[in-house]
Design a protein around this motif. Structure first.
Motif, PDB file in Angstrom:
ATOM      1  N   ALA A  11      47.076  78.881   3.138  1.00 32.18           N
ATOM      2  CA  ALA A  11      45.784  79.550   3.204  1.00 32.18           C
ATOM      3  C   ALA A  11      45.513  79.932   4.657  1.00 32.18           C
ATOM      4  N   LEU A  13      42.976  82.662   7.425  1.00 30.25           N
ATOM      5  CA  LEU A  13      41.862  83.568   7.639  1.00 30.25           C
ATOM      6  C   LEU A  13      42.033  84.219   8.987  1.00 30.25           C
ATOM      7  N   THR A  53      40.117  74.148   0.613  1.00 29.59           N
ATOM      8  CA  THR A  53      40.850  75.401   0.818  1.00 29.59           C
ATOM      9  C   THR A  53      42.346  75.222   0.685  1.00 29.59           C
ATOM     10  N   ILE A  58      42.033  78.539  -2.239  1.00 34.30           N
ATOM     11  CA  ILE A  58      41.294  79.532  -1.468  1.00 34.30           C
ATOM     12  C   ILE A  58      40.925  80.753  -2.302  1.00 34.30           C
ATOM     13  N   ARG A  59      41.677  81.003  -3.353  1.00 29.30           N
ATOM     14  CA  ARG A  59      41.348  82.125  -4.226  1.00 29.30           C
ATOM     15  C   ARG A  59      40.464  81.704  -5.398  1.00 29.30           C
ATOM     16  N   LEU A  65      36.859  80.878   0.063  1.00 31.01           N
ATOM     17  CA  LEU A  65      36.301  81.279   1.345  1.00 31.01           C
ATOM     18  C   LEU A  65      35.194  82.312   1.178  1.00 31.01           C
ATOM     19  N   HIS A  71      32.062  83.551   6.029  1.00 32.87           N
ATOM     20  CA  HIS A  71      32.633  84.759   5.434  1.00 32.87           C
ATOM     21  C   HIS A  71      31.524  85.750   5.095  1.00 32.87           C
ATOM     22  N   GLY A  78      39.156  86.227   4.775  1.00 29.62           N
ATOM     23  CA  GLY A  78      40.341  85.629   4.189  1.00 29.62           C
ATOM     24  C   GLY A  78      41.471  86.642   4.180  1.00 29.62           C
TER      25      GLY A  78
END
Length: 139
Positions: A11, A13, A53, A58-59, A65, A71, A78
């Protein structure tokens, strides 16, 4: 090679340098419980862990996120670490050719603009010469 291909990506960002405050990493840890370590090839990219995460999580909309304040405020985006490579390759090419310091405005055409992670990264590159934009980005 096959094991690497089926392994889930870490993961990650990217900090939006136009909006992120200097204490971003500290706030990620304190407010969200997210630990960040730099992506070696992108100065604004970070691998993340903790805070729900995990690479698969994370999805997941319940812990993703996209629902977090940082965010929603636009400070982070992300983005998979491999997606950060095209803009960094352009940055290196501009530096190597001397175009980064040239007065000629940049004209960047992004033909793969959806959903926008690379586009926002390219926009930061195009607008990275202080207050005055260095060029235009077509997406």
């Amino acid at each position: 090679l096959l094991r690497a291909c089926v392994r889930r990506p870490r993961a990650s960002l990217r900090a939006n340098v136009g909006k992120a405050k200097p204490d971003l990493l500290a706030r990620l840890r304190q407010e969200e419980g997210i630990l960040a370590e730099p992506v070696p090839w992108c100065r604004d990219g970070f691998f993340i862990s903790g805070g729900g995460t995990a690479s698969a999580g994370i999805r997941d909309e319940s812990v993703g996120l996209g629902r977090r304040r940082l965010h929603l405020s636009g400070e982070v985006y992300g983005q998979e670490s491999t997606s950060m490579l095209p803009a960094e390759a352009l940055r290196a090419a501009l530096r190597a050719t001397g175009a980064a310091a040239a007065a000629t405005p940049l004209r960047v055409l992004d033909l793969c603009a959806a959903p926008g992670s690379k586009t926002t990264q390219l926009l930061c590159l195009v607008a990275s010469a202080g207050d005055a934009p260095r060029g235009v980005l077509f997406a």
